[in-house]
Scaffold this motif. Sequence first.
Motif, PDB file in Angstrom:
ATOM      1  N   TYR B 139     -50.099 -38.321 -15.694  1.00 25.91           N
ATOM      2  CA  TYR B 139     -51.554 -38.411 -15.605  1.00 25.91           C
ATOM      3  C   TYR B 139     -52.078 -37.453 -14.539  1.00 25.91           C
ATOM      4  O   TYR B 139     -53.102 -36.790 -14.738  1.00 25.91           O
ATOM      5  N   GLY B 189     -44.435 -50.671  -1.256  1.00 25.23           N
ATOM      6  CA  GLY B 189     -45.548 -50.586  -0.314  1.00 25.23           C
ATOM      7  C   GLY B 189     -45.710 -49.168   0.211  1.00 25.23           C
ATOM      8  O   GLY B 189     -46.822 -48.618   0.239  1.00 25.23           O
ATOM      9  N   LEU B 192     -47.145 -46.941  -2.532  1.00 24.43           N
ATOM     10  CA  LEU B 192     -48.569 -47.205  -2.770  1.00 24.43           C
ATOM     11  C   LEU B 192     -49.410 -46.591  -1.644  1.00 24.43           C
ATOM     12  O   LEU B 192     -50.442 -45.963  -1.881  1.00 24.43           O
ATOM     13  N   TYR B 193     -48.933 -46.759  -0.415  1.00 23.82           N
ATOM     14  CA  TYR B 193     -49.663 -46.234   0.733  1.00 23.82           C
ATOM     15  C   TYR B 193     -49.765 -44.718   0.650  1.00 23.82           C
ATOM     16  O   TYR B 193     -50.831 -44.132   0.828  1.00 23.82           O
ATOM     17  N   HIS B 196     -52.144 -43.631  -2.046  1.00 23.48           N
ATOM     18  CA  HIS B 196     -53.503 -43.843  -1.582  1.00 23.48           C
ATOM     19  C   HIS B 196     -53.923 -42.731  -0.618  1.00 23.48           C
ATOM     20  O   HIS B 196     -54.983 -42.117  -0.773  1.00 23.48           O
ATOM     21  N   CYS B 197     -53.054 -42.418   0.363  1.00 21.01           N
ATOM     22  CA  CYS B 197     -53.363 -41.372   1.339  1.00 21.01           C
ATOM     23  C   CYS B 197     -53.610 -40.043   0.644  1.00 21.01           C
ATOM     24  O   CYS B 197     -54.597 -39.359   0.896  1.00 21.01           O
ATOM     25  N   THR B 200     -56.932 -40.076  -1.388  1.00 16.02           N
ATOM     26  CA  THR B 200     -58.156 -40.070  -0.584  1.00 16.02           C
ATOM     27  C   THR B 200     -58.312 -38.726   0.102  1.00 16.02           C
ATOM     28  O   THR B 200     -59.418 -38.216   0.229  1.00 16.02           O
ATOM     29  N   ALA B 201     -57.170 -38.151   0.505  1.00 19.77           N
ATOM     30  CA  ALA B 201     -57.253 -36.843   1.159  1.00 19.77           C
ATOM     31  C   ALA B 201     -57.836 -35.803   0.219  1.00 19.77           C
ATOM     32  O   ALA B 201     -58.530 -34.883   0.630  1.00 19.77           O
ATOM     33  N   HIS B 205     -61.218 -40.310  -5.860  1.00 26.64           N
ATOM     34  CA  HIS B 205     -61.394 -41.758  -5.843  1.00 26.64           C
ATOM     35  C   HIS B 205     -61.329 -42.373  -7.231  1.00 26.64           C
ATOM     36  O   HIS B 205     -60.834 -43.469  -7.419  1.00 26.64           O
ATOM     37  N   ILE B 210     -58.260 -45.574 -11.493  1.00 32.25           N
ATOM     38  CA  ILE B 210     -57.596 -45.607 -12.800  1.00 32.25           C
ATOM     39  C   ILE B 210     -56.097 -45.812 -12.636  1.00 32.25           C
ATOM     40  O   ILE B 210     -55.477 -46.637 -13.321  1.00 32.25           O
TER      41      ILE B 210
END
Lengths: 510, 254, 351
Positions: B139, B189, B192-193, B196-197, B200-201, B205, B210
């Motif tokens: 994706y 964990g 996922l972290y 996410h980082c 967002t960087a 979003h 999604i």
Amino acid sequence: MIEQFQHFFTVLWGLATDPVNLLIVFAASFLGIIFGALPGLTATLGVALLTTLTYGLDVNSALLALLGLYVGAIYGGSYPSILINIPGTAAAAATAMEGYPLASKGEGGKALGLTTTASTIGTLFGLLILVLMAPLIASVALQFTSFEFFLLALFGILISGTLTSEGDALKGWIAGFFGLFLACIGRDTLQFFPRFTFDMPQLDSGLDIVPVLIGAFGIPQIIKVLAERKKLAQAKEFDSVVPEFSEIRKNSKNIARSASIGVGIGAVPGIGEDIAGWVSYGAAKGAAKDKSKFGQGDKSGLIASETANNACIGGALIPLLTLGIPGSAPAAMLLGALMLHGINPGPTLPVEKPDFLLEITAILVLASVAMFCNGMLLAKQVVKLLKVPAPLFMPFVAILCVLGSYALGLNVFNLFLMVPIGIIAYWMIELKYPISPMIIGLILGPMADENLRRALLTTEGDLLPMLSRPVSLILILIMLVVIFQQMPWFKSLLRKCCSAFKSQPNKEEA
Amino acid sequence: MQTSTTDSTNYRREAFTSLALMIFALAILAESLTYPLTASQGGLENVWYVSPALFPLVVGSCILLLASIQLLKLFKTAKSQQQNVFRFSAESSYKLSQPSIDKFLLVLMLVGYVYGLIPNSDFVIATILFQLTLTCRFYLADAKKLNELLLITFCFVAALLFLTNLLVSFESDSSRLYIGDLISFPALGFVLYKTHCYLTANQQHKQIRILLFASVLLPIIVVLIFKYLLLVPMPSESSVLLLTDYFYYQVLGL
Amino acid sequence: MNNSSKKYTNATTLVLICGVIISILVGVKTISTDADSYPRRPLTNVVVWSAGGGTDVANRVISAELAKALGTDINVTNKPGGVAGSLGLSYVNQRRSDGYTLVGLSESCVTAAVMGGWAERMDTWYPFIIGGSPDLISVSANSPFTSVEQLVAYALANPNKVKAAAAGSGSLHHLNLLAFAKGTQAEFKFVPYPGSAPSQTAVVTEEVDIVITSMAEQQQLIKSGQLRPLAMLTNKAFSDDDIGDIPTALDVYPALKQHLPITQVIGFAVNADTPDNIKVKLTQAFDQAMQSDKVKQWADDNYFVLSGKSGAQASDVFSKLESLFGWTLEELGAAKHSPAKFGINKIDAQG
């Protein structure tokens, strides 16, 4: 007869006007479609689940739920076959042959509409035969001894040779024999001797069909779509699910033939929906004038397999209700459910509960109506799933495949089996070896093996009784025709004979 | 030129498969000949026609026959088209294209998921880890670094779990799964972290939402439906599923 | 978005994820199985034979009543496969011994060890016996045999000519056939079938001459006149309004009493190391379920003889069967391991 009809309609009316019953049958059929549509969740598992849940209900409501689910699940298997080329159940594997090419052309909605109609017609046709000819068919089913079972299995395997749409028949045969080899794995049922188990207790009971089916169809499809960026079938904007009735009318002969095949195969104990679809697909292909369209999205092939596997339900109920012998795996589960409710299906049923056959028929009519309505409503929504981008959709399918392989046997070993089978199947597809004969070989292998040896055991090694028994003789003759049809000289001979017959009366008229 | 190259590759693969099949068939024959042909077994007097070897022998010889016909046919067509089936030349050497790398990785991930993660760790954790790595790879194909990280973590966890199971013998299933969770859960964990980082960087979003929906929420929903509505127990039930059990049965009291 | 807020969200995510992980891992350890409040959630009954069969139906009936007595639900699932149900047996055996997972089993499961399915004996279970249906010998309605004496006389005169069906090799019915052959000294030609129903159909289609299966399985065919019952293989003769009187072969051939009866045993079990107070609760509920009208009615309709044994008594029944089946299979050459390997002693007396 008229009294029976009256009684039938009173029962049907009574059931149809009770809102609780209607709710039950619609919910059960909806659940059934979901069960069939998720790869690996089969009708058998669904009926087993509902048996426990409906224990407290009265007989009619429980049967409405169970049969509603059974009919829905057999039909629901066509969804993933058509949309993503992964048959949810072995019964729907033949549907994928034509359904997926249709969906690739953007006619997925139309294909679903057609299967919905074909399934409904198939179920109703099966019922009609159930009511009219149950005792007759049951007596024929009693003609089946080990020799006939062996020949029937052989016939099914032969059919697989005619299914290979592309490439040469040789590869189809190799795939078929590979399936037969897979069927040999495990303890042999006659002497309990372990074959090809390599001291692994997990292999003792043989390979389950569901994980092999999902591995062989699912994994290559996931690899193809994700890694090779092959496009999934597409949803067209104006693709209507309402079937064209001209298409149905055009196929009326095909439908009648497929439904008869479905009922016949369903009535023979031990084999069921999974084989019925294939045989009638093969028959439709054999009867078609233009065979080149098969495998490219031929609607008559689609109709044939879907009609047959639903007609099988009525067929499977015949030996269940008249002899107490279930005709297929979900029917076996149904037998257990009936016994829980204090009904012992069998030869004494017509004496003990004379109206039971009519009640079951009424319930099935209601179930197929519910299936049709649910199907028509769902088909339109399900096609929309194709709009989800493949990179998000296929990983999810992978997880459903894993859960499906696991769910029926609750066995992690089935997952260990699914992956290597999937890799082998991917290699086979790359080299244009067809997958379906392998599945048929696996399903019918044990039947052929066991029955041949048992038949020889009862006759002390003598094969001649095969020719003296009427049913087996008929089966042998049909098989000979199938084999000879593959040979060019026989075809030309047949054509000459036909033209000679046709031209004869013309001359006389002249 | 292009087509003839693929043709000869195909011929080679076909010939290889036929040969492999013939060897396979011989193995079947050799194995089935060790089965009792006449000795009594399971309370049945044994004659040739009840021997468990009968059917495998027939199947094995048929595969042998068909595979050799296939091989002969291949040679014939290759000859007529002037192709050398067993020639190994530089031009036809197998080039690693993106699809074939992806194919290999996909198979690797399936193997890791099925043999490493599922048997040794909670099904929910295993599935989210697999789903996240797989979905992200296709994706968000542009996020090369993230994908690399995900894949390495996935393979590491799968291999570690597989090896622990192989080397350490646990007294019960639940303790084995608990140890497995101690490895896979922190890894999840971490992944996922990092995801996410990374996202967002890069201000992605929408993609986060999604991705999280498809690879975290969806598997959880499916597992819950299977477990509590369809009553199918999961292959391995440890930390997460025991917790949901606790909530479902004792807190909600269903 | 400025730098500090980004860091802030990242830190929150990290804390959140860590928090979830720690709480779940800690939570799992603290959720202990509370034996006093048993049962607090639904039970699962894993039947080791496939759905719709005798063991499955009996377990579904008893589970429904047991659930009422316990005040919770019992989900019945099927996990067939392996050797003599070994897959389901080892699955349940591996589960926590908390009384939430039952295994639905039958007498054939005692062979799982000697057949190579697993390495546990029956004493790993704490069993409850629902009951079983007695075995009998029947022939087709068109058969020339009208009594068991005629049959045995013919079989003695023509050894190995009478074809006998009795489900699969090493099954309960096969053992009954072997015992019958031993006691009467007649020799029969055993033809194995994958189950009782196909064996009976084979007699109806006259592929084989006699069949030994249970009364529950034959009743329909006997009532409809397609099978003719010759003799029971039990201590007592059989009498029923619908079926009529059937003598017992044990009266005709007293030598049979050494080997027979071998009756069907269907039941369920929990792991033997389940806490005692859970066993007590289960036993109470089981007794209550066995007394219920629904179970009695069902047993009556299906010619099922209820037993109701549990605990030590039931274990005794199973260990006798274990010895009998194990050694018979060993003599037949069908066993993979000798029963001696598992410490199964040979006993002669029948239970």
